[in-house]
Design an enzyme around this catalytic site. Structure first.
Site, PDB file in Angstrom:
ATOM      1  CB  VAL A 134     -10.446   5.180   1.824  1.00  0.00           C
ATOM      2  CG1 VAL A 134     -11.478   6.003   2.578  1.00  0.00           C
ATOM      3  CG2 VAL A 134      -9.266   4.856   2.747  1.00  0.00           C
ATOM      4  CD  GLU A 162       1.038   0.534   7.102  1.00  0.00           C
ATOM      5  OE1 GLU A 162       0.704   0.611   5.893  1.00  0.00           O
ATOM      6  OE2 GLU A 162       0.645  -0.376   7.845  1.00  0.00           O
ATOM      7  CG  ASP A 163      -1.612   1.548   3.109  1.00  0.00           C
ATOM      8  OD1 ASP A 163      -1.359   1.250   4.306  1.00  0.00           O
ATOM      9  OD2 ASP A 163      -2.206   0.763   2.354  1.00  0.00           O
ATOM     10  CG  ASP A 201      -5.484  -3.659  -1.631  1.00  0.00           C
ATOM     11  OD1 ASP A 201      -5.075  -3.145  -0.562  1.00  0.00           O
ATOM     12  OD2 ASP A 201      -5.745  -4.872  -1.741  1.00  0.00           O
ATOM     13  N   GLY A 220       0.778  -1.244   0.000  1.00  0.00           N
ATOM     14  CA  GLY A 220       0.000   0.000   0.000  1.00  0.00           C
ATOM     15  C   GLY A 220       0.804   1.285   0.000  1.00  0.00           C
ATOM     16  CG  ASP A 238      -8.083   0.267  10.054  1.00  0.00           C
ATOM     17  OD1 ASP A 238      -8.893   1.149  10.381  1.00  0.00           O
ATOM     18  OD2 ASP A 238      -8.431  -0.884   9.749  1.00  0.00           O
ATOM     19  CE  LYS A 254     -10.440   3.525   7.404  1.00  0.00           C
ATOM     20  NZ  LYS A 254     -10.789   2.113   7.085  1.00  0.00           N
ATOM     21  NE  ARG A 285      -2.167  -3.083  -4.117  1.00  0.00           N
ATOM     22  CZ  ARG A 285      -2.198  -3.237  -2.791  1.00  0.00           C
ATOM     23  NH1 ARG A 285      -2.140  -2.179  -2.021  1.00  0.00           N
ATOM     24  NH2 ARG A 285      -2.305  -4.429  -2.257  1.00  0.00           N
TER      25      ARG A 285
HETATM   26  P1  IMP Z   1      -3.932  -2.011  10.834  1.00  0.00           P
HETATM   27  O1  IMP Z   1      -2.986  -3.055  11.282  1.00  0.00           O
HETATM   28  O2  IMP Z   1      -5.336  -2.326  11.232  1.00  0.00           O
HETATM   29  O3  IMP Z   1      -3.538  -0.599  11.227  1.00  0.00           O
HETATM   30  O4  IMP Z   1      -3.998  -2.139   9.265  1.00  0.00           O
HETATM   31  C1  IMP Z   1      -3.285  -1.392   8.403  1.00  0.00           C
HETATM   32  C2  IMP Z   1      -3.424  -1.976   7.000  1.00  0.00           C
HETATM   33  O5  IMP Z   1      -4.775  -2.344   6.713  1.00  0.00           O
HETATM   34  C3  IMP Z   1      -3.096  -0.917   5.983  1.00  0.00           C
HETATM   35  O6  IMP Z   1      -1.734  -0.945   5.665  1.00  0.00           O
HETATM   36  C4  IMP Z   1      -3.967  -1.289   4.805  1.00  0.00           C
HETATM   37  O7  IMP Z   1      -3.317  -2.206   3.971  1.00  0.00           O
HETATM   38  C5  IMP Z   1      -5.174  -1.965   5.420  1.00  0.00           C
HETATM   39  N1  IMP Z   1      -6.343  -1.053   5.516  1.00  0.00           N
HETATM   40  C6  IMP Z   1      -6.916  -0.565   6.632  1.00  0.00           C
HETATM   41  N2  IMP Z   1      -7.947   0.252   6.357  1.00  0.00           N
HETATM   42  C7  IMP Z   1      -8.023   0.293   5.015  1.00  0.00           C
HETATM   43  C8  IMP Z   1      -8.892   0.997   4.086  1.00  0.00           C
HETATM   44  O8  IMP Z   1      -9.807   1.766   4.431  1.00  0.00           O
HETATM   45  N3  IMP Z   1      -8.632   0.778   2.771  1.00  0.00           N
HETATM   46  C9  IMP Z   1      -7.638  -0.032   2.311  1.00  0.00           C
HETATM   47  N4  IMP Z   1      -6.815  -0.704   3.129  1.00  0.00           N
HETATM   48  C10 IMP Z   1      -7.007  -0.538   4.466  1.00  0.00           C
HETATM   49 MG    MG Z   2      -4.086  -3.578   1.834  1.00  0.00          MG
END
Ligand code: IMP
Ligand code: MG
Length: 183
Positions: free
Chosen positions: A157, A103-104, A163, A49, A107, A135, A169
């Protein structure tokens, strides 16, 4: 929105335009350049991402720096499985280096929390986090971004590297995916 993009029909609304993203990414690049002056940081991108954000961010950084990538799998579809697995490790030695994790989207924070702890063991001089999107409503792990371009609402998103099942992407903007696409 460019009417020629066939994927537009799956987007509920555009959250961040190409122009807004470019402006903010340049601003963050300038901040990093002044914060890390004389430190030659290493940007570590979390694939896949991060790839577009990292490419633009690094081109807006004016100080000498290095780069590397890691890949993890933790997600399938729109929900985290909670488990993080490293599928590609660093190829550079980061001992004594100033790491900027790229990071993209931040979350739940589970991925970055895991990676931060994992990298800490390699004795870097410092670890900072740069994320395109944040987020905060979904946070489960105690992780804060040092550099965050945009806060986003709790919606799924896509675009600019992000993606849904490997699609979207290549959208030049960031948009909210229509729930009908994944339900
Ligand atoms: P975390 O470990 O929950 O913080 O997840 C982070 C990863 O989840 C990101 O690097 C994304 O690849 C994916 N992700 C979380 N939310 C979204 C979203 O809204 N759209 C696309 N990918 C997401
Ligand atoms: Mg992803």
């Amino acid at each position: 929105m460019n009417q020629d993009i066939e994927m537009n029909q799956d987007i509920e609304r555009i959250l961040l335009s190409q122009e807004e993203i470019a402006e903010k990414v340049n601003e963050i690049g300038a901040r990093i350049s002044s914060d890390f002056e004389g430190k030659e940081p290493i940007f570590v991108g979390v694939l896949k991402g991060c790839f577009i954000f990292m490419a633009d961010l690094m081109r807006s950084v004016s100080i000498p720096c290095a780069m590397d990538f890691m890949a993890v799998s933790s997600y399938s579809g729109t929900n985290s499985t909670g488990a993080v697995k490293i599928t590609k490790d660093l190829s550079e030695d980061v001992g004594g280096r100033h790491i900027i994790l790229v990071e993209d989207i931040l979350d739940s924070g589970v991925t970055l929390n895991y990676l931060k702890n994992y990298l800490m063991v390699r004795n870097p001089a410092s670890i900072h986090i740069a994320t395109l999107l944040d987020k905060p409503a979904r946070r489960k792990a105690p992780i804060l971004a040092d550099y965050s371009c945009f806060g986003v609402p709790d919606a799924f998103v896509v675009g600019y590297g992000l993606d849904y099942n490997e699609r979207y992407r290549n959208l030049p903007y960031i948009g909210i995916l229509k729930p009908s696409v994944y339900s």
